[in-house]
Design an enzyme around this catalytic site. Sequence first.
Site, PDB file in Angstrom:
ATOM      1  N   GLU A  19       4.620 -16.860  -0.088  1.00  0.00           N
ATOM      2  CA  GLU A  19       5.606 -16.191   0.746  1.00  0.00           C
ATOM      3  C   GLU A  19       5.993 -17.060   1.945  1.00  0.00           C
ATOM      4  O   GLU A  19       5.255 -17.978   2.332  1.00  0.00           O
ATOM      5  CB  GLU A  19       5.042 -14.843   1.223  1.00  0.00           C
ATOM      6  CG  GLU A  19       5.992 -14.021   2.095  1.00  0.00           C
ATOM      7  CD  GLU A  19       7.301 -13.654   1.408  1.00  0.00           C
ATOM      8  OE1 GLU A  19       8.042 -14.586   1.029  1.00  0.00           O
ATOM      9  OE2 GLU A  19       7.590 -12.443   1.285  1.00  0.00           O
TER      10      GLU A  19
ATOM     11  N   HIS B 126       5.386  -9.236  -6.298  1.00  0.00           N
ATOM     12  CA  HIS B 126       4.106  -8.522  -6.311  1.00  0.00           C
ATOM     13  C   HIS B 126       4.302  -7.019  -6.148  1.00  0.00           C
ATOM     14  O   HIS B 126       5.335  -6.545  -5.662  1.00  0.00           O
ATOM     15  CB  HIS B 126       3.196  -9.049  -5.198  1.00  0.00           C
ATOM     16  CG  HIS B 126       3.765  -8.822  -3.824  1.00  0.00           C
ATOM     17  ND1 HIS B 126       3.710  -7.606  -3.175  1.00  0.00           N
ATOM     18  CD2 HIS B 126       4.412  -9.661  -2.982  1.00  0.00           C
ATOM     19  CE1 HIS B 126       4.286  -7.701  -2.002  1.00  0.00           C
ATOM     20  NE2 HIS B 126       4.721  -8.934  -1.849  1.00  0.00           N
TER      21      HIS B 126
END
Length: 387
Positions: A223, A115
Amino acid sequence: MSPSEKDDRVKQFKEYVQALNKQFLEWATKQWERSPTRFWSTGMQDYLRTVAKVRREFSDVLADDDNNIGRNSGQTTPGGTPPPPPGSEKQPPKYEPQLSLTPFCNTKVIHFIRHGEGFHNVGYSQNLDARLTERGWDQAHALGRHMYSQQPTAGVQLVVVSPMARTLETAAGIFGIDPSLCAFDPPTMLMAAQDAQWKVRTAHGGLSLRPGVKLVAQELCRERLGPSQCDKRQALEDAQRQFPGVDFSLIESELDLSWEAGKVESESRVVVRGFNFLAWLMQRPETNIAVVTHSAFLWFTLTCFGNEFAKPVRENLQRWYENCEMRTLVLSDGGGMGVPDKTWFRGGEAYAEPQKGLLPNVKEKGKGSLLSAMRTAWQGGVKSSNS
């Protein structure tokens, strides 16, 4: 680095490797006593992941091709041979390729993407489900221009995205387009417009989905779960409202039931989750896939692969991902998982009678049955063209 500092680094490196190998030997001995008929894959993955960590930490004293400390540190090699004196270095060893072949149908092209810069990357880690900064949005748009400027990445069929807000925004910035620029009507809305919130969210206009691309949220590639609020995802209802062009059907719970305050997901659990995610990718029908995910997830998953490769290849596979960095890898499954091989031509008798290669269901009972089957196929084609 002074000679004494190098000596200390080499000594520390040897201690690390010795302790690691001793621990692995003890673990393997116990496994042999307790589970001699089971695979030891998880332990091997942990060992290789730790090897990657040690290599990264001691890269300043390691040789280019192995954990041989002789050439870079001025020490003797493991065989006891001192390095050549300065100015008399031998020619580098002849290049030896490490080639492998995998059937094309058992491979997929995967574009792994971290990201863009989020507010948690600049010090605001307690924001719930961290979002992109203005710089993060710029990074996503720049990567989108890069991806659609070349054929391998312009042909993405599927985008798999972590359900976290920063990855959803990154995917929207890469694969979204300004609705006013859409040549198709009506455009599919990918992301709704959003207002700015100081140190929490960046203002951005709505984005439409590029044609031919579908986005699927998958919790397996989220994550590593940590104690900060930035790794706790927002409610599913809010994500669906903000990103109507994303398929959230694989997200099972409305609220984030995986995240617990103060708890950190173990490294081994992240590795297992990463392997499950790669296995899930292999089961997909698409062959050109982009994955928008996170740095720690990528690190723990990918450092289990490529440890047998030469250093440049290994580092290209294993090194840490920067914000909005993309690397394209080929995922293969030697166990046989893949898609039907549409490139395959069966050959054999088709060489003598080429038409036979187009009729895989014909059961040969003599020349007459082949001609009959060919005639039937031809007649069917004529009827289809006239209808």
